[in-house]
Design a protein around this motif. Structure first.
Motif, PDB file in Angstrom:
ATOM      1  N   GLY A 129      75.873   3.361  46.956  1.00 47.16           N
ATOM      2  CA  GLY A 129      74.902   3.189  48.030  1.00 47.16           C
ATOM      3  C   GLY A 129      74.856   1.728  48.426  1.00 47.16           C
ATOM      4  N   PRO A 130      74.307   1.410  49.584  1.00 40.96           N
ATOM      5  CA  PRO A 130      74.315   0.023  50.053  1.00 40.96           C
ATOM      6  C   PRO A 130      73.271  -0.874  49.400  1.00 40.96           C
ATOM      7  CG  PRO A 130      73.234   1.427  51.660  1.00 40.96           C
ATOM      8  CD  PRO A 130      73.775   2.340  50.599  1.00 40.96           C
ATOM      9  N   GLU A 131      72.172  -0.301  48.902  1.00 36.61           N
ATOM     10  CA  GLU A 131      71.052  -1.124  48.435  1.00 36.61           C
ATOM     11  C   GLU A 131      71.423  -1.962  47.206  1.00 36.61           C
ATOM     12  OE1 GLU A 131      69.586   2.497  50.516  1.00 36.61           O
ATOM     13  OE2 GLU A 131      70.892   2.163  48.783  1.00 36.61           O
ATOM     14  N   VAL A 132      70.976  -3.208  47.209  1.00 36.46           N
ATOM     15  CA  VAL A 132      71.165  -4.113  46.081  1.00 36.46           C
ATOM     16  C   VAL A 132      70.089  -5.190  46.176  1.00 36.46           C
ATOM     17  CG1 VAL A 132      72.758  -5.685  47.277  1.00 36.46           C
ATOM     18  CG2 VAL A 132      72.894  -5.438  44.797  1.00 36.46           C
ATOM     19  N   THR A 133      69.712  -5.789  45.053  1.00 33.39           N
ATOM     20  CA  THR A 133      68.672  -6.804  45.068  1.00 33.39           C
ATOM     21  C   THR A 133      69.020  -7.962  46.005  1.00 33.39           C
ATOM     22  OG1 THR A 133      67.478  -8.428  43.720  1.00 33.39           O
ATOM     23  CG2 THR A 133      69.705  -7.905  43.034  1.00 33.39           C
ATOM     24  N   PRO A 134      68.047  -8.468  46.771  1.00 36.05           N
ATOM     25  CA  PRO A 134      68.302  -9.599  47.673  1.00 36.05           C
ATOM     26  C   PRO A 134      68.833 -10.836  46.956  1.00 36.05           C
ATOM     27  CG  PRO A 134      66.199  -8.572  48.187  1.00 36.05           C
ATOM     28  CD  PRO A 134      66.672  -7.948  46.910  1.00 36.05           C
ATOM     29  N   LEU A 135      68.562 -10.976  45.658  1.00 34.03           N
ATOM     30  CA  LEU A 135      69.033 -12.147  44.922  1.00 34.03           C
ATOM     31  C   LEU A 135      70.559 -12.224  44.894  1.00 34.03           C
ATOM     32  CD1 LEU A 135      66.536 -12.158  41.901  1.00 34.03           C
ATOM     33  CD2 LEU A 135      66.518 -13.623  43.933  1.00 34.03           C
ATOM     34  N   ILE A 136      71.213 -11.053  44.872  1.00 29.30           N
ATOM     35  CA  ILE A 136      72.672 -11.050  44.904  1.00 29.30           C
ATOM     36  C   ILE A 136      73.166 -11.349  46.317  1.00 29.30           C
ATOM     37  CG2 ILE A 136      74.725  -9.618  44.604  1.00 29.30           C
ATOM     38  CD1 ILE A 136      73.372  -8.245  42.301  1.00 29.30           C
ATOM     39  N   LYS A 137      72.477 -10.832  47.324  1.00 27.81           N
ATOM     40  CA  LYS A 137      72.871 -11.132  48.706  1.00 27.81           C
ATOM     41  C   LYS A 137      72.819 -12.628  48.991  1.00 27.81           C
ATOM     42  CE  LYS A 137      71.167  -6.786  50.729  1.00 27.81           C
ATOM     43  NZ  LYS A 137      70.270  -6.220  51.757  1.00 27.81           N
ATOM     44  N   LEU A 138      71.875 -13.343  48.358  1.00 30.49           N
ATOM     45  CA  LEU A 138      71.723 -14.771  48.603  1.00 30.49           C
ATOM     46  C   LEU A 138      72.940 -15.581  48.192  1.00 30.49           C
ATOM     47  CD1 LEU A 138      68.008 -15.408  47.546  1.00 30.49           C
ATOM     48  CD2 LEU A 138      68.964 -15.505  49.853  1.00 30.49           C
ATOM     49  N   ILE A 139      73.774 -15.028  47.321  1.00 30.15           N
ATOM     50  CA  ILE A 139      74.957 -15.753  46.859  1.00 30.15           C
ATOM     51  C   ILE A 139      75.896 -16.058  48.028  1.00 30.15           C
ATOM     52  CG2 ILE A 139      77.014 -15.563  45.378  1.00 30.15           C
ATOM     53  CD1 ILE A 139      75.298 -14.001  43.397  1.00 30.15           C
ATOM     54  N   GLN A 140      75.789 -15.276  49.112  1.00 25.22           N
ATOM     55  CA  GLN A 140      76.639 -15.512  50.280  1.00 25.22           C
ATOM     56  C   GLN A 140      76.120 -16.616  51.198  1.00 25.22           C
ATOM     57  OE1 GLN A 140      77.870 -11.561  52.104  1.00 25.22           O
ATOM     58  NE2 GLN A 140      75.952 -11.091  51.079  1.00 25.22           N
ATOM     59  N   VAL A 141      74.878 -17.026  51.006  1.00 34.33           N
ATOM     60  CA  VAL A 141      74.258 -17.974  51.927  1.00 34.33           C
ATOM     61  C   VAL A 141      74.997 -19.314  51.899  1.00 34.33           C
ATOM     62  CG1 VAL A 141      72.159 -19.311  52.383  1.00 34.33           C
ATOM     63  CG2 VAL A 141      72.000 -16.908  51.708  1.00 34.33           C
ATOM     64  N   PRO A 142      75.289 -19.896  53.063  1.00 31.54           N
ATOM     65  CA  PRO A 142      75.917 -21.216  53.079  1.00 31.54           C
ATOM     66  C   PRO A 142      75.046 -22.218  52.306  1.00 31.54           C
ATOM     67  CG  PRO A 142      75.977 -20.241  55.271  1.00 31.54           C
ATOM     68  CD  PRO A 142      75.125 -19.340  54.423  1.00 31.54           C
ATOM     69  N   GLY A 143      75.679 -22.971  51.450  1.00 27.86           N
ATOM     70  CA  GLY A 143      74.950 -23.943  50.652  1.00 27.86           C
ATOM     71  C   GLY A 143      74.526 -23.429  49.286  1.00 27.86           C
ATOM     72  N   TRP A 144      74.710 -22.101  49.027  1.00 28.63           N
ATOM     73  CA  TRP A 144      74.317 -21.554  47.719  1.00 28.63           C
ATOM     74  C   TRP A 144      75.011 -22.287  46.591  1.00 28.63           C
ATOM     75  CZ3 TRP A 144      77.316 -19.396  43.852  1.00 28.63           C
ATOM     76  CH2 TRP A 144      76.628 -18.756  42.816  1.00 28.63           C
TER      77      TRP A 144
END
Length: 329
Positions: A129-144
């Motif tokens: 399924g697509p759902e995952v904690t936002p904390l993992i999505k943040l790893i893609q943020v520029p500057g992470w």
């Protein structure tokens, strides 16, 4: 007995050093850890499993004590690496157990190398399924990469990991339990990110499987192939990383899949209830026949697809019966 640094062995494949633990004798079980973890996530279950099985618990490339090069961090790349590791170790066929991101690797391994896969167990896995904690999505943020580098400097990192472990210990009661139970594992992950090579690997890995909408990779389009291979799914009822509803997705996608949900368990059910995990895995292996790969049958399943009226295996059986009927005696 417990798994320690003395149990870790190394092999160099394609110029890259891979770390792994290998214990026990008997049928082979490959344990694949999750994102930003390593073989130690299985420490509470390896010895008990090794009483009956040959257990292989590697550190995936970019994790733990394995090398962290500029390399292929896709699911296919990891599956290839596991095939090569097993080949070097002289192991032909395995039951593959994958946790979280490791579940995605397990599914990819089974898809790429069905002739070497006997069974698959997915533990709080990605890919359903697509759902995952936002904390993992943040790893893609520029500057992470740079921000985490600052947050894991000495002193700051020590304060963060101390706070996380304290919250895990003292918040392990009452209604907050489901939010704090996995914080000690998160503390270990934060501590590992002090190594810039680890951060590099994790960032590239996440970009390969997750975007802003959630998980990119899914087993839904190939779930029908599980009819030819025993598969089990295990989840913690209080998982805060990947929702437990994905366990129900597995049952809907592949009705023959075994699904178990452990109460009072989070994203790491094998750590919350190690004895129950070992029991369930042993029961799964003991009560199912290992998959037997047949190229012609696999080709027929692919051609029949998920939309076959009676299911792909039924369609294959019907086709084989027709072939036998017209074949001269």
């Amino acid at each position: 007995m417990s798994v320690g640094i003395d149990d870790v062995e190394y092999v160099t494949l394609h110029g890259k050093r891979r770390a792994y633990v290998k214990k026990g004798t008997g049928p082979a079980v490959l344990l694949l850890h999750g994102l930003a973890c390593d073989h130690t996530t299985w420490a509470q279950v390896i010895d008990e499993l090794a009483e009956k099985y040959t257990v292989i618990a590697p550190d995936l490339l970019g994790h733990g004590l394995s090398d962290k090069p500029r390399a292929d961090y896709t699911l296919g790349g990891y599956a290839n690496g596991m095939r090569d590791l097993l080949t070097v170790l002289g192991i032909d066929k395995v039951t593959v157990v994958g946790h979280s991101f490791g579940g995605g690797v397990a599914m990819q391994f089974a898809y790429q190398f069905p002739e070497r896969t006997q069974r698959v167990m997915l533990v709080s896995t990605g890919g359903l399924g697509p759902e995952v904690t936002p904390l993992i999505k943040l790893i893609q943020v520029p500057g992470w990469f740079r921000v985490v580098g600052l947050l894991t400097l000495p002193g700051i990192r020590h304060a963060e990991t101390f706070a996380l472990r304290a919250a895990a210990e003292y918040g392990d009661v009452g209604p907050l339990r489901k939010y704090t139970r996995d914080l000690d594992e998160i503390a270990d992950i934060v501590d590992s990110w002090k190594d810039r090579r680890t951060r590099f690997a994790i960032r590239h890995l996440v970009r390969a499987v997750i975007d802003w909408r959630g998980q990119i990779v899914t087993m839904s389009d190939r779930a029908y192939l599980s009819e030819a291979m025993p598969m089990a799914v295990l989840w913690g009822a209080e998982d805060q990383v990947i929702p437990v509803l994905h366990a129900r997705n597995a049952g809907a996608l592949a009705p023959d899949v075994r699904v178990d949900v452990l109460a009072d368990a989070g994203h790491f059910p094998h750590k919350d209830h190690p004895e129950e995990f070992v029991r369930l895995l042993d029961d799964f292996i003991s009560t199912t026949e290992p998959a037997s790969y047949n190229r012609a049958r696999f080709r027929r399943m692919l051609k029949a697809g998920a939309t076959a009226p009676l299911g792909p295996l039924a369609a294959v059986a019907a086709a084989e019966a027709r072939d036998e009927a017209v074949t001269p005696a």
